[in-house]
Scaffold this motif. Structure first.
Motif: not given
Length: 207
Positions: A205-207, A176-178, A196-198
């Motif tokens: 497609n994270v919105a 997540v960047r927003d 978060m993922c390893n």
């Protein structure tokens, strides 16, 4: 106050998996309250103290997903954490739904104890043989996800430093960047909700 929205989303969109933080549920709240008439299974961890709020839930669509609940060790039952294994023809995923309550300060002893226990629990339950996906509201307003993971003060004993060190040590990537939460006047935003993922190639497609 969002139950009707949740029911509408489940019935109209039929998502495979939904993760909810801050369910505000108590152990006396029936699963039917959240699922309604939708064909879902819910795995919950309610807040067990008398304070209102918190809690997490993982909703699995019975038409498309099979999941198995992962038992949380008894020493971590105070955590607002639900864990489910999901097996597909391509992979096995261990899915963590987390909620970390806001802290009085980043160096508050109670908050440090909580985040330490949360990191230790995820560490114990992470399975090297499968993908680990961690989602939830962690209430870290001040972590800069572009720079802080590479600039952690040596020996720092704060919630943020404990959490950032945990992410680095386990090679998790935070997607997540927003901003996911804004101030009342909209002038400033914070990234409170994290994915978060390893496996850096597992999430898109994270919105």
């Amino acid at each position: 106050n969002k139950i009707n929205d949740l029911h509408y989303y489940l019935s109209s969109q039929s998502p495979d998996i939904v993760i909810v933080s801050e369910t505000w549920a108590s152990p006396s709240s029936p699963n039917a309250l959240f699922i309604g008439d939708c064909n879902y299974t819910i795995f919950r961890k309610d807040r067990i103290t008398e304070t209102v709020g918190g809690g997490v839930g993982i909703f699995l669509n019975n038409n498309s997903v099979i999941g198995t609940e992962v038992v949380i060790p008894s020493k971590y039952t105070h955590l607002e954490l639900a864990v489910v294994d999901i097996c597909t023809s391509l992979a096995k995923v261990r899915l963590f739904a987390c909620y970390r309550p806001p802290a009085v300060s980043d160096c508050d002893p109670v908050a440090i104890s909580y985040i330490s226990d949360l990191c230790n629990c995820i560490d114990e339950l992470s399975n090297s043989g499968c993908t680990s996906l961690i989602c939830g509201d962690f209430n870290f307003r001040n972590i800069n996800w572009e720079s802080d993971l590479t600039n952690i003060p040596v020996g720092a004993n704060s919630c943020a430093s404990i959490f950032c060190n945990f992410i680095n040590e386990h090679c998790f990537y935070q997607f997540v960047r927003d901003a996911t939460r804004y101030s009342a006047d909209g002038s400033s935003g914070s990234i409170l909700d994290l994915i978060m993922c390893n496996d850096i190639n597992f999430v898109y497609n994270v919105a």
